[in-house]
Design a protein around this motif. Structure first.
Motif, PDB file in Angstrom:
ATOM      1  N   THR A 131       0.840  -1.192   0.000  1.00  0.00           N
ATOM      2  CA  THR A 131       0.000   0.000   0.000  1.00  0.00           C
ATOM      3  C   THR A 131       0.878   1.246   0.000  1.00  0.00           C
ATOM      4  OG1 THR A 131      -0.157   0.131   2.414  1.00  0.00           O
ATOM      5  CG2 THR A 131      -1.817  -1.195   1.278  1.00  0.00           C
TER       6      THR A 131
ATOM      7  N   GLU B   4      -0.087   5.005   0.901  1.00  0.00           N
ATOM      8  CA  GLU B   4      -1.207   5.790   1.402  1.00  0.00           C
ATOM      9  C   GLU B   4      -0.780   7.183   1.824  1.00  0.00           C
ATOM     10  OE1 GLU B   4      -4.026   3.510   3.942  1.00  0.00           O
ATOM     11  OE2 GLU B   4      -2.421   1.999   3.918  1.00  0.00           O
TER      12      GLU B   4
ATOM     13  N   VAL C  22      -1.691  -0.602  -4.198  1.00  0.00           N
ATOM     14  CA  VAL C  22      -2.807   0.332  -4.130  1.00  0.00           C
ATOM     15  C   VAL C  22      -2.263   1.668  -3.638  1.00  0.00           C
ATOM     16  CG1 VAL C  22      -3.420  -0.461  -1.816  1.00  0.00           C
ATOM     17  CG2 VAL C  22      -5.093   0.773  -3.156  1.00  0.00           C
TER      18      VAL C  22
ATOM     19  N   ILE D 199      -3.494   5.841  -2.499  1.00  0.00           N
ATOM     20  CA  ILE D 199      -4.580   6.747  -2.130  1.00  0.00           C
ATOM     21  C   ILE D 199      -3.980   8.112  -1.812  1.00  0.00           C
ATOM     22  CG2 ILE D 199      -6.457   7.217  -0.517  1.00  0.00           C
ATOM     23  CD1 ILE D 199      -6.438   4.236   0.180  1.00  0.00           C
TER      24      ILE D 199
ATOM     25  N   PHE E  98      -7.634   7.432  -6.252  1.00  0.00           N
ATOM     26  CA  PHE E  98      -7.209   6.058  -5.986  1.00  0.00           C
ATOM     27  C   PHE E  98      -6.563   5.477  -7.234  1.00  0.00           C
ATOM     28  CE2 PHE E  98     -11.104   6.925  -3.697  1.00  0.00           C
ATOM     29  CZ  PHE E  98     -10.844   6.460  -2.414  1.00  0.00           C
TER      30      PHE E  98
ATOM     31  N   TRP F 142      -4.873   1.365  -8.353  1.00  0.00           N
ATOM     32  CA  TRP F 142      -4.498   0.017  -7.961  1.00  0.00           C
ATOM     33  C   TRP F 142      -4.127  -0.719  -9.232  1.00  0.00           C
ATOM     34  CZ3 TRP F 142      -9.277   2.214  -7.652  1.00  0.00           C
ATOM     35  CH2 TRP F 142     -10.251   1.736  -8.520  1.00  0.00           C
TER      36      TRP F 142
ATOM     37  N   THR G  76      -7.754   3.540 -12.094  1.00  0.00           N
ATOM     38  CA  THR G  76      -7.855   4.710 -11.221  1.00  0.00           C
ATOM     39  C   THR G  76      -9.323   5.094 -11.044  1.00  0.00           C
ATOM     40  OG1 THR G  76      -7.695   6.282 -13.061  1.00  0.00           O
ATOM     41  CG2 THR G  76      -5.620   5.620 -11.992  1.00  0.00           C
TER      42      THR G  76
ATOM     43  N   SER H  44     -13.000   5.973   2.104  1.00  0.00           N
ATOM     44  CA  SER H  44     -11.880   5.752   1.179  1.00  0.00           C
ATOM     45  C   SER H  44     -11.321   4.345   1.320  1.00  0.00           C
ATOM     46  CB  SER H  44     -10.763   6.775   1.440  1.00  0.00           C
ATOM     47  OG  SER H  44     -11.211   8.077   1.182  1.00  0.00           O
TER      48      SER H  44
ATOM     49  N   VAL I  86     -11.587   1.390  -1.654  1.00  0.00           N
ATOM     50  CA  VAL I  86     -10.419   0.819  -2.315  1.00  0.00           C
ATOM     51  C   VAL I  86     -10.269  -0.669  -2.019  1.00  0.00           C
ATOM     52  CG1 VAL I  86      -8.493   1.221  -0.687  1.00  0.00           C
ATOM     53  CG2 VAL I  86      -8.143   1.498  -3.146  1.00  0.00           C
TER      54      VAL I  86
ATOM     55  N   ALA J 252     -12.619  -2.236  -4.473  1.00  0.00           N
ATOM     56  CA  ALA J 252     -12.123  -2.096  -5.849  1.00  0.00           C
ATOM     57  C   ALA J 252     -10.956  -3.048  -6.111  1.00  0.00           C
ATOM     58  CB  ALA J 252     -11.708  -0.644  -6.114  1.00  0.00           C
ATOM     59  N   VAL J 253     -10.046  -3.149  -5.172  1.00  0.00           N
ATOM     60  CA  VAL J 253      -8.903  -4.042  -5.343  1.00  0.00           C
ATOM     61  C   VAL J 253      -9.364  -5.508  -5.336  1.00  0.00           C
ATOM     62  CG1 VAL J 253      -6.697  -4.808  -4.382  1.00  0.00           C
ATOM     63  CG2 VAL J 253      -7.251  -2.376  -4.448  1.00  0.00           C
TER      64      VAL J 253
END
Length: 166
Positions: A28, A30, A102, A104, A124, A126, A135, A151, A155, A158-159
């Motif tokens: 990640t 972030e 990923v 953010i 975002f 990934w 995105t 958030s 994500v 989505a991932v």
């Protein structure tokens, strides 16, 4: 809509189980979530099988030095932008040697927003490489905690969808 602890936990468990089943590793990168995605992924015992690194790159300098984000991208588009989160994904994959990453970057508030990027704007990205990165930009309502929770939930979901196609 605020994401509750149970929703976040369940989303993290689903992604973790899928990553482990597919024998994929993730990192990640972030900013506004301050490591919350990595935290949720490590709530599951055995998470070291898939989570290799969690990089909190809150400042632009950290984005540049740790992830290789180009200064031009930050100057031209700002940290909360598609080009920057794309570069954050590429940098996290390279830095951690993982299958996917990923990223953010957003404006969680209460200050820091602008007419172009109001509080609640979060970018975002990934993916598993430059040609396989997705995105999204979202505009969340609520206070700082609400925006960050939404958030993280977005994500993770989505991932999870992305990993299902790998």
């Amino acid at each position: 809509m605020t994401a509750g602890d149970q929703e976040l936990e369940q989303a993290g468990l689903r992604l973790g189980e899928l990553l482990e089943k597919k024998q994929l590793t993730i990192a990640t990168a972030e900013s506004c979530t301050g490591g919350w995605v990595a935290k949720v992924l490590t709530d599951r015992a055995g998470s070291s099988a898939y989570l290799m690194a969690g990089l909190v790159t809150y400042s632009n300098a950290a984005k540049q030095h740790l992830l290789g984000v180009e200064r031009d991208a930050l100057d031209q588009h700002g940290a909360v932008s598609e080009p920057v989160v794309r570069q954050m994904v590429a940098g996290a994959i390279k830095a951690a040697g993982v299958d996917l990453a990923v990223a953010i970057s957003g404006v969680a508030g209460p200050g820091g927003g602008s007419a172009e990027k109001p509080v609640g704007t979060v970018w975002f990205a990934w993916g598993s490489g430059p040609d396989h990165t997705e995105t999204a930009v979202k505009y969340f309502d609520g206070d700082r905690d609400d925006i960050r929770r939404q958030s993280v939930l977005f994500v993770l979901q989505a991932v999870t969808d992305f990993v299902k196609t790998m």
